[in-house]
Design an enzyme around this catalytic site. Structure first.
Site, PDB file in Angstrom:
ATOM      1  N   HIS A  70      -4.729  42.730  77.517  1.00 38.84           N
ATOM      2  CA  HIS A  70      -4.918  41.405  76.934  1.00 38.84           C
ATOM      3  C   HIS A  70      -3.892  40.393  77.462  1.00 38.84           C
ATOM      4  CE1 HIS A  70      -1.526  42.706  74.542  1.00 38.84           C
ATOM      5  NE2 HIS A  70      -1.374  41.457  74.128  1.00 38.84           N
ATOM      6  N   HIS A  85      -1.365  35.226  77.984  1.00 41.87           N
ATOM      7  CA  HIS A  85      -1.675  36.047  76.812  1.00 41.87           C
ATOM      8  C   HIS A  85      -3.056  35.649  76.310  1.00 41.87           C
ATOM      9  CE1 HIS A  85      -1.511  37.695  72.774  1.00 41.87           C
ATOM     10  NE2 HIS A  85      -0.460  38.420  73.161  1.00 41.87           N
TER      11      HIS A  85
END
Length: 166
Positions: A70, A85
């Site tokens: 992620h 992110h």
């Protein structure tokens, strides 16, 4: 002077990050997570993505791909460390819907594909799809100047100009 004589290359004094995702630009202060909005991890910007693709914002080296895919960290040629992110609380998805196309140590050029993700699944399972793009070693940077766009295209629009400390 010695650098010139011996062909030693100095690091760039300025660097421009291109948009790592396509979508709506969001001020970091507006990200609904205090870790990012209060710049605890560093200065930067965020993007509300409209497609599930993240690309390299600079030429550099992949220094970390989180095991849940992620997030990814890149170190630019000037030594700037950038964290992308994808979404908020996406670590809880345990990698579901994410595919990394790079690994730690890979050399990348601005615009190279880093991660693809199922945007619909992130919308369904995460707190938000908003994606912070943060300079994590801000002490290395003298000035962070955001280039004002409302909407950006991954790998095409300049997003942030940096002045590197000497």
């Amino acid at each position: 002077m010695f650098k010139k004589w011996f062909g030693i290359k100095s690091k760039p004094s300025e660097e421009t990050l291109v948009a790592p995702l396509s979508g709506q630009v969001v001020r970091l202060e507006e990200v609904p997570d205090p870790t990012f909005s209060q710049k605890m991890m560093g200065d930067g910007i965020a993007i509300q993505p409209d497609e599930g693709k993240a690309v390299a914002p600079v030429d550099g080296e992949v220094v970390q791909v989180f095991h849940t895919k992620h997030a990814v960290g890149i170190r630019s040629k000037a030594g700037v460390e950038i964290l992308i992110h994808i979404g908020l609380d996406t670590v809880n998805m345990q990698g579901e819907g994410f595919e990394a196309h790079v690994k730690q140590g890979d050399k990348v050029k601005a615009g190279d594909l880093l991660i693809t993700f199922d945007l619909g699944l992130v919308e369904e399972k995460a707190a938000s799809t908003v994606t912070p793009v943060v300079i994590t070693n801000g002490g290395h940077v003298e000035n962070v100047q955001q280039i004002h766009h409302n909407k950006v295209t991954a790998g095409q629009h300049d997003l942030i100009k940096l002045k590197i400390k000497e």
